[in-house]
Design an enzyme around this catalytic site. Structure first.
Site, PDB file in Angstrom:
ATOM      1  N   ASP A 175      29.993  25.785  65.949  1.00 29.79           N
ATOM      2  CA  ASP A 175      28.861  24.912  65.617  1.00 29.79           C
ATOM      3  C   ASP A 175      27.554  25.497  66.161  1.00 29.79           C
ATOM      4  O   ASP A 175      26.498  25.410  65.520  1.00 29.79           O
ATOM      5  CB  ASP A 175      29.089  23.506  66.207  1.00 29.79           C
ATOM      6  CG  ASP A 175      30.389  22.901  65.708  1.00 29.79           C
ATOM      7  OD1 ASP A 175      30.683  23.049  64.509  1.00 29.79           O
ATOM      8  OD2 ASP A 175      31.123  22.300  66.528  1.00 29.79           O
ATOM      9  N   HIS A 202      33.629  18.093  67.583  1.00 28.27           N
ATOM     10  CA  HIS A 202      33.696  19.117  66.536  1.00 28.27           C
ATOM     11  C   HIS A 202      34.260  18.547  65.244  1.00 28.27           C
ATOM     12  O   HIS A 202      35.387  18.844  64.845  1.00 28.27           O
ATOM     13  CB  HIS A 202      34.528  20.323  67.006  1.00 28.27           C
ATOM     14  CG  HIS A 202      34.672  21.370  65.937  1.00 28.27           C
ATOM     15  ND1 HIS A 202      33.603  22.118  65.477  1.00 28.27           N
ATOM     16  CD2 HIS A 202      35.738  21.774  65.197  1.00 28.27           C
ATOM     17  CE1 HIS A 202      34.014  22.940  64.522  1.00 28.27           C
ATOM     18  NE2 HIS A 202      35.310  22.744  64.322  1.00 28.27           N
TER      19      HIS A 202
HETATM   20  N1  LIG Z   1      37.523  24.904  66.562  1.00 28.89           N
HETATM   21  C1  LIG Z   1      36.988  25.360  65.452  1.00 28.89           C
HETATM   22  O1  LIG Z   1      35.770  25.483  65.357  1.00 28.89           O
HETATM   23  C2  LIG Z   1      37.837  25.761  64.297  1.00 28.89           C
HETATM   24  C3  LIG Z   1      39.159  25.431  64.247  1.00 28.89           C
HETATM   25  N2  LIG Z   1      39.964  25.819  63.210  1.00 28.89           N
HETATM   26  C4  LIG Z   1      41.369  25.415  63.241  1.00 28.89           C
HETATM   27  O2  LIG Z   1      42.176  26.506  63.695  1.00 28.89           O
HETATM   28  C5  LIG Z   1      43.522  26.307  63.248  1.00 28.89           C
HETATM   29  C6  LIG Z   1      44.100  27.605  62.682  1.00 28.89           C
HETATM   30  O3  LIG Z   1      43.430  27.966  61.518  1.00 28.89           O
HETATM   31  P1  LIG Z   1      43.852  29.292  60.693  1.00 28.89           P
HETATM   32  O4  LIG Z   1      44.040  30.429  61.608  1.00 28.89           O
HETATM   33  O5  LIG Z   1      42.918  29.408  59.567  1.00 28.89           O
HETATM   34  O6  LIG Z   1      45.291  28.836  60.157  1.00 28.89           O
HETATM   35  P2  LIG Z   1      46.515  29.774  59.665  1.00 28.89           P
HETATM   36  O7  LIG Z   1      47.481  28.899  58.965  1.00 28.89           O
HETATM   37  O8  LIG Z   1      45.989  30.977  58.972  1.00 28.89           O
HETATM   38  O9  LIG Z   1      47.152  30.272  61.028  1.00 28.89           O
HETATM   39  C7  LIG Z   1      47.769  29.415  61.925  1.00 28.89           C
HETATM   40  C8  LIG Z   1      48.856  30.182  62.643  1.00 28.89           C
HETATM   41  O10 LIG Z   1      49.473  29.286  63.575  1.00 28.89           O
HETATM   42  C9  LIG Z   1      50.832  29.629  63.606  1.00 28.89           C
HETATM   43  N3  LIG Z   1      51.632  28.571  64.198  1.00 28.89           N
HETATM   44  C10 LIG Z   1      52.051  27.400  63.660  1.00 28.89           C
HETATM   45  N4  LIG Z   1      52.778  26.713  64.548  1.00 28.89           N
HETATM   46  C11 LIG Z   1      52.816  27.468  65.673  1.00 28.89           C
HETATM   47  C12 LIG Z   1      53.415  27.295  66.945  1.00 28.89           C
HETATM   48  N5  LIG Z   1      54.148  26.213  67.249  1.00 28.89           N
HETATM   49  N6  LIG Z   1      53.253  28.271  67.865  1.00 28.89           N
HETATM   50  C13 LIG Z   1      52.530  29.378  67.583  1.00 28.89           C
HETATM   51  N7  LIG Z   1      51.933  29.587  66.403  1.00 28.89           N
HETATM   52  C14 LIG Z   1      52.079  28.642  65.457  1.00 28.89           C
HETATM   53  C15 LIG Z   1      51.203  29.930  62.157  1.00 28.89           C
HETATM   54  O11 LIG Z   1      52.406  30.656  62.059  1.00 28.89           O
HETATM   55  C16 LIG Z   1      49.979  30.696  61.707  1.00 28.89           C
HETATM   56  O12 LIG Z   1      50.142  32.085  61.888  1.00 28.89           O
HETATM   57  C17 LIG Z   1      43.462  25.168  62.229  1.00 28.89           C
HETATM   58  O13 LIG Z   1      43.885  23.984  62.849  1.00 28.89           O
HETATM   59  C18 LIG Z   1      41.972  25.073  61.902  1.00 28.89           C
HETATM   60  O14 LIG Z   1      41.587  23.813  61.464  1.00 28.89           O
HETATM   61  C19 LIG Z   1      39.459  26.572  62.193  1.00 28.89           C
HETATM   62  C20 LIG Z   1      38.136  26.957  62.195  1.00 28.89           C
HETATM   63  C21 LIG Z   1      37.211  26.543  63.216  1.00 28.89           C
HETATM   64  O1  LIG Z   2      36.221  23.096  58.716  1.00 24.84           O
HETATM   65  C1  LIG Z   2      37.354  23.297  59.196  1.00 24.84           C
HETATM   66  O2  LIG Z   2      38.347  22.651  58.928  1.00 24.84           O
HETATM   67  C2  LIG Z   2      37.476  24.392  60.200  1.00 24.84           C
HETATM   68  C3  LIG Z   2      36.472  24.156  61.260  1.00 24.84           C
HETATM   69  O3  LIG Z   2      36.672  23.441  62.196  1.00 24.84           O
HETATM   70  C4  LIG Z   2      35.134  24.733  61.048  1.00 24.84           C
HETATM   71  O4  LIG Z   2      34.950  25.630  60.209  1.00 24.84           O
HETATM   72  O5  LIG Z   2      34.200  24.268  61.721  1.00 24.84           O
END
Ligand SMILES: NC(=O)C1=CN([C@@H]2O[C@H](COP(=O)(O)OP(=O)(O)OC[C@H]3O[C@@H](n4cnc5c(N)ncnc54)[C@H](O)[C@@H]3O)[C@@H](O)[C@H]2O)C=CC1
Ligand SMILES: O=C([O-])CC(=O)C(=O)O
Length: 340
Positions: A175, A202
């Site tokens: 953010d 967030h």
């Molecule tokens: N805080 C923030 O600003 C943001 C948060 N996110 C969040 O981050 C998370 C991940 O997003 P992506 O990488 O795009 O998803 P993705 O689906 O590409 O990757 C997630 C990974 O987590 C793994 N996984 C699932 N269960 C698991 C477990 N028990 N132990 C270890 N690994 C496990 C999967 O195998 C996968 O490789 C989502 O919840 C998303 O909403 C995404 C963008 C920004």
């Molecule tokens: O938008 C989403 O779901 C992933 C996230 O938290 C971000 O990009 O800020």
């Protein structure tokens, strides 16, 4: 540039790079849980490139050994090891910082809260393992919904008698990154000239940019202001829509995650004045039953060194905060109730 200037210098001079890494070695084993994912892979690459990380432990329920083999060929000093699904405890041994991007991302039409049912138990189980194997580690939570997953980690660690509020952080850096970038485009400056403090939580209305506290931001008024605030609050949706079912922000999130991790490591190594917004257990609105909140936090040798107040707000920002607080409270309570 995601790394501190001193770190960047160390990178460009091999001898000082080696020295730097060696002196930081005792403190800098970092684990990524969810390293095989859209965020986990580029985050692992960026952490491999951070001279303050001396050892990288990559875990996922699928794919982490492959990511580790790949990233380990990058010619920086740190060691990299990958761990398979049944090796979580081994992955956490001796780890000082744990970054958690494990869990499912959004598709168009979903809110972050819609991820709760899947991600709550993933995050709870990972937190329990950290409490058991690496109870002194700092935990950096990326998995959504951050407003709920951070309270889930806290409550899980509390149950295990391993919760230290100075060592738990929800990463809201994306953010802050977006706010600087979007503001810079409007005022025709570079993003490093347009930092913006973003407070609250967030997701959507819980994201509260304090543009009045930015020399460039306070000049943005009227419709331009409304549009900028909306874009900062809903920047995640832009990416979700553009990816059209293939997930949410991964590359900019990896950048933001590496940036926050580097800030924490600099604080842990004794650098003074490292201050950035992050979602932590906070006294600022605890009297309203909201005990997690993101505001500027000074990072130090123990993690959270000082939680800064949010400062003076304009009438518009007061309105944004009034919209944030009840939603944030609900999200936090949902997380706590899940563990209870
Ligand atoms: N805080 C923030 O600003 C943001 C948060 N996110 C969040 O981050 C998370 C991940 O997003 P992506 O990488 O795009 O998803 P993705 O689906 O590409 O990757 C997630 C990974 O987590 C793994 N996984 C699932 N269960 C698991 C477990 N028990 N132990 C270890 N690994 C496990 C999967 O195998 C996968 O490789 C989502 O919840 C998303 O909403 C995404 C963008 C920004
Ligand atoms: O938008 C989403 O779901 C992933 C996230 O938290 C971000 O990009 O800020």
């Amino acid at each position: 540039m995601i790394f501190a200037r001193s770190a960047a210098r160390a990178l460009s001079t091999p001898s000082s790079s080696r020295l730097f890494s060696a002196s930081a070695a005792a403190h800098t084993k970092v684990a990524v849980l969810g390293a095989g994912g859209g965020i986990g892979q580029p985050l692992s690459l960026l952490l491999k490139n951070d001279p303050l990380v001396t050892s990288l432990s990559l875990y996922d329920i699928r794919g982490a050994p492959g990511v580790a083999a790949d990233v380990s060929h990058v010619d920086t000093a740190s060691e990299v090891k990958g761990y398979a699904a049944d090796q979580l405890d081994q992955a956490l041994e001796g780890v000082k910082v744990v970054v958690i991007p494990a869990g499912v991302p959004r598709k168009p039409g979903m809110t972050r809260d819609d991820l709760f049912n899947t991600n709550a138990s993933i995050v709870r189980d990972l937190a329990a393992a950290v409490g058991r194997v690496a109870p002194d580690a700092h935990i950096l939570v990326i998995s959504n919904p951050v407003n709920s997953t951070v309270p889930i980690v806290a409550a899980t660690l509390e149950k295990a008698g391993a919760f230290d509020p100075k060592r738990l952080f929800g990463i809201t850096t994306l953010d802050v990154v977006r706010a600087a970038r979007f503001l810079s485009g409007i005022v025709e400056a570079t993003p490093n000239e347009t930092p913006v403090t973003v407070v609250g939580g967030h997701s959507g209305a819980t994201i509260v940019p304090l543009l009045s506290q930015s020399p460039h931001g306070k000049a943005v008024k009227g419709e331009k202001y409304e549009k900028l605030v909306h874009r900062i609050q809903f920047g995640g949706d832009e990416v979700v829509q553009a990816k059209d079912g293939a997930g949410s922000a991964t590359l900019s999130m990896a950048y933001a995650g590496a940036k926050f991790t580097n800030s924490l490591l600099r604080g842990l190594n004794g650098e003074k004045g490292v201050i950035t917004p992050t979602f932590v257990k906070s006294p600022l609105f605890a009297d309203q039953g909201i005990d997690f909140f993101s505001s500027n936090v000074e990072l130090g040798p123990n993690g959270v060194e000082k939680i800064h107040p949010i400062g003076e707000l304009t009438a518009e920002e007061e309105k944004l905060l009034a919209a944030c607080l009840p939603e944030l409270k609900k999200n936090i309570e949902k997380g706590k109730a899940f563990v209870a």
